[in-house]
Design a protein around this motif. Structure first.
Motif, short mmCIF file in Angstrom:
data_model
loop_
_atom_site.label_atom_id
_atom_site.label_comp_id
_atom_site.label_asym_id
_atom_site.label_seq_id
_atom_site.Cartn_x
_atom_site.Cartn_y
_atom_site.Cartn_z
N GLY A 128 -51.61 40.56 -28.50
CA GLY A 128 -50.78 40.96 -27.37
C GLY A 128 -50.90 40.09 -26.16
O GLY A 128 -51.91 39.50 -25.93
N PRO A 129 -49.84 39.94 -25.45
CA PRO A 129 -48.53 40.57 -25.64
C PRO A 129 -47.54 39.71 -26.42
O PRO A 129 -46.39 40.09 -26.57
CB PRO A 129 -48.04 40.76 -24.21
CG PRO A 129 -48.61 39.59 -23.48
CD PRO A 129 -49.95 39.32 -24.12
N HIS A 156 -42.22 39.09 -27.00
CA HIS A 156 -43.21 39.48 -26.00
C HIS A 156 -43.13 41.01 -25.86
O HIS A 156 -42.05 41.56 -25.69
CB HIS A 156 -42.88 38.80 -24.66
CG HIS A 156 -43.84 39.13 -23.57
ND1 HIS A 156 -45.03 38.47 -23.42
CD2 HIS A 156 -43.79 40.05 -22.58
CE1 HIS A 156 -45.67 38.97 -22.38
NE2 HIS A 156 -44.93 39.93 -21.86
N LEU A 157 -44.28 41.66 -25.97
CA LEU A 157 -44.33 43.10 -25.87
C LEU A 157 -45.34 43.48 -24.80
O LEU A 157 -46.54 43.43 -25.02
CB LEU A 157 -44.73 43.72 -27.21
CG LEU A 157 -44.84 45.24 -27.27
CD1 LEU A 157 -43.50 45.89 -26.98
CD2 LEU A 157 -45.33 45.66 -28.65
N ALA A 158 -44.85 43.80 -23.64
CA ALA A 158 -45.70 44.19 -22.52
C ALA A 158 -45.77 45.72 -22.47
O ALA A 158 -44.81 46.39 -22.84
CB ALA A 158 -45.17 43.64 -21.21
N PRO A 159 -46.89 46.27 -22.01
CA PRO A 159 -47.01 47.73 -21.91
C PRO A 159 -45.91 48.32 -21.03
O PRO A 159 -45.57 47.75 -19.99
CB PRO A 159 -48.38 47.94 -21.28
CG PRO A 159 -49.12 46.67 -21.52
CD PRO A 159 -48.10 45.58 -21.59
N TYR A 160 -45.34 49.41 -21.47
CA TYR A 160 -44.32 50.15 -20.73
C TYR A 160 -43.07 49.32 -20.44
O TYR A 160 -42.44 49.47 -19.41
CB TYR A 160 -44.89 50.72 -19.43
CG TYR A 160 -46.14 51.51 -19.64
CD1 TYR A 160 -46.09 52.76 -20.26
CD2 TYR A 160 -47.37 51.01 -19.27
CE1 TYR A 160 -47.25 53.48 -20.49
CE2 TYR A 160 -48.53 51.72 -19.49
CZ TYR A 160 -48.46 52.96 -20.08
OH TYR A 160 -49.62 53.68 -20.32
N SER A 161 -42.73 48.40 -21.34
CA SER A 161 -41.50 47.62 -21.16
C SER A 161 -40.84 47.38 -22.52
O SER A 161 -41.40 47.71 -23.56
CB SER A 161 -41.81 46.28 -20.49
OG SER A 161 -42.53 45.44 -21.36
#
Length: 172
Positions: free
Chosen positions: A118-119, A146-151
């Protein structure tokens, strides 16, 4: 929904699927290795045992899914019945080792590999899965995201496919 702890429990559920009043449209297994792990031992005998348990478990799941799909398809032939089938989804973070990957590919029709920490991640289809499913080579592209928290998931790049020779060297 069932929370199981051993491969034997998973095999029993798969073997008794035909006893259910209503057949599932999906069987989802999270972290398959946790069911079949032989205490992380490095000895060849224990690895062989782990592989045997993995193959037996995957074969039970494959047969259960085939049974459910066949019966759901039969039921959908009656008037007003929507076309239905059962799908098997297996997530396994430890399946990146080349020695266990061929076992997964034998029993699962499509193998997708997610690599990265991550991310940023890369999602790719293994070339062997393309051949087995008669999919065009264009499906072998690698999607970088891209995987960001809460997005939301953001696609960052599309890369060329993994080459056949590189497929065994790919790690999750």
């Amino acid at each position: 929904m069932r929370y199981l702890s051993t491969a034997a429990d998973l095999q029993k559920i798969a073997a008794s699927l035909h006893l259910l009043d209503e057949l599932p449209e999906a069987i989802i297994i999270d972290d398959l290795s946790s069911f079949v792990d032989a205490r992380g031992a490095e000895h060849a005998g224990e690895k062989r045992h782990r592989d045997a348990v993995l193959v037996k478990t995957l074969s039970f799941l494959h047969e259960a899914t085939a049974y459910a799909s066949e019966n759901l398809a039969f039921a959908s032939r009656f008037p007003g019945g929507a076309k239905r089938s059962c799908h098997l989804l297996v997530a396994d973070p430890a399946a990146d080792a080349p020695q266990s990957m061929h076992l997964m590919q034998r029993w699962l029709p499509l193998v997708l590999m997610i690599r990265g920490t991550g991310p940023d991640f890369i999602l790719s289809v293994l070339p062997q899965a393309l051949k087995a499913n008669r999919l065009p080579a264009a499906c072998a592209v690698q999607l970088c995201y891209h995987l960001a928290p809460y997005s939301a998931i953001t696609l960052t790049d599309i890369k060329p496919p993994v080459l056949e020779a590189d497929a065994t060297a790919v790690a999750m």
